[in-house]
Design an enzyme around this catalytic site. Structure first.
Site, PDB file in Angstrom:
ATOM      1  NE  ARG A  16      -9.030 -17.127   9.737  1.00 16.77           N
ATOM      2  CZ  ARG A  16      -8.062 -16.950  10.626  1.00 16.77           C
ATOM      3  NH1 ARG A  16      -6.792 -16.922  10.241  1.00 16.77           N
ATOM      4  NH2 ARG A  16      -8.350 -16.785  11.901  1.00 16.77           N
ATOM      5  CD  GLU A  20       3.743 -10.849   0.389  1.00 18.85           C
ATOM      6  OE1 GLU A  20       4.665 -10.048   0.136  1.00 18.85           O
ATOM      7  OE2 GLU A  20       3.485 -11.236   1.549  1.00 18.85           O
ATOM      8  CG  ASP A  28      -4.549  -8.082  11.926  1.00 17.46           C
ATOM      9  OD1 ASP A  28      -4.385  -8.160  13.157  1.00 17.46           O
ATOM     10  OD2 ASP A  28      -4.560  -9.075  11.185  1.00 17.46           O
ATOM     11  CD  GLN A  73      -1.106  -6.406   8.403  1.00 15.95           C
ATOM     12  OE1 GLN A  73      -1.003  -7.615   8.286  1.00 15.95           O
ATOM     13  NE2 GLN A  73      -0.090  -5.588   8.222  1.00 15.95           N
TER      14      GLN A  73
END
Length: 326
Positions: A19, A67, A126, A130
């Site tokens: 990322r 989203e 998480d 997630q």
């Protein structure tokens, strides 16, 4: 299939999270792609699009945690001639907004780039809600979509550049943890739809993408110590898959293993099996998450618990070789 063995680092070090590599690549490529606009769902500090936003604030839009609207806005901008890129957690953008991806991006074949961050079980604490573990399957099912899962930070930079050059919808999967660096900076070959062969081999072919490429290379070294010569393919593009590389692997090695941080159904393993069944059926074994959700825990503990390890790749390779011999 690109011969990339010369680009592979002889000693692997820990690189950046994919990322992070995506975010820096996006920031660097912003000047080259002046039509590029970014639409984020209030997670830019996690997806790393914030770096682009700080440099090009007039081309960055935060539409909040919504989203479905995220995808709709991106589709509208693409319809108006922009190249739009949306970024969110993989689980959110593919599951929450699947209908919008289908009707507002795939159906009109718009130039929208979709980046699913925090994919797989390796996001750790998480927890299951997630974890994007079905994202590759969902995006592969969208007509016209290209689906890319890079292995490390170096190849993610190259994948981001290739994604922005491609005309049409693309899904790029990136992750949260730092991952071992596979490629030497500046030397990684990256062509959409062309696998990178990282190691020669004649007994079995190990096919992997994402964070499973590093343990697959480790597995090949362990197999070599036992006299099993394993070819390794970084199948960074799941769709369109490199059919020529699969044909060569099936014909020349006669046995395959597919390793991925994804559910068993609909991911890289399914795509490989579908193509190999038509080209040249050979024994195939799989290392994946099976048919189960993840759970909360440290990334390393989850990777071990769910079998995303070199040891499991070795076990699968031995099973595939034995099946070939029998």
């Amino acid at each position: 299939m690109a011969g990339a063995s010369s680009a592979v680092q002889s000693k692997r070090e820990l690189g950046k999270a994919t990322r992070d590599a995506f975010g820096r690549a996006l920031e660097a490529l912003g000047a080259e792609h002046t039509d590029l606009v970014i639409v984020d769902a209030d997670v830019s500090n996690s997806t790393r699009t914030e770096w682009f936003g700080k440099k090009y604030p007039d081309r960055f839009f935060n539409i909040g945690i919504a989203e479905s609207n995220l995808v709709g806005v991106a589709g509208g901008l693409a319809s108006a001639g922009k190249m739009s890129l949306i970024a969110s957690f993989a689980a959110f953008v593919t599951c929450n907004a699947y209908d919008q991806l289908r009707m507002s991006v795939a159906y009109p074949r718009l130039n929208v780039k979709v980046v699913g961050s925090h994919a797989g079980i390796s996001i750790g604490e998480d927890g299951a809600s997630q974890m994007g573990i079905e994202d590759v399957s969902l995006t592969c099912s969208l007509p016209g979509f290209v689906v890319i899962v890079p292995a490390d930070d170096v190849s993610t930079h190259a994948a981001t550049a290739a994604m922005l050059q491609h005309k049409g919808p693309v899904y790029l999967r990136v992750g949260r943890p730092e991952v071992p660096r596979i490629y030497t900076e500046g030397k990684v070959p990256f062509t959409i739809g062309k696998a990178n062969q990282l190691r020669e081999g004649t007994d079995v072919t190990l096919i992997a993408n994402g964070l499973m490429v590093a343990p697959t290379l480790d597995a090949a070294e362990a197999l070599a110590a036992e006299g099993i010569n394993a070819r390794v393919l970084d199948m960074h593009t799941v769709k369109p898959i490199d059919v020529d590389a699969l044909r060569a692997a099936a014909e020349q090695t006669g046995a395959l293993v597919v390793a991925e941080e994804h559910l068993a159904h609909g991911g890289l393993g399914s795509v490989v099996a579908m193509n190999v069944a038509e080209i040249k059926p050979v024994p195939i074994r799989y290392v994946n998450l099976g048919d189960q959700f993840g759970e909360s825990g440290s990334p390393d503990a989850l990777i071990e618990k769910f079998g995303m390890t070199a040891a499991n790749v070795v076990k699968a390779a031995k099973a595939a070789v034995a099946a070939k011999k029998s």
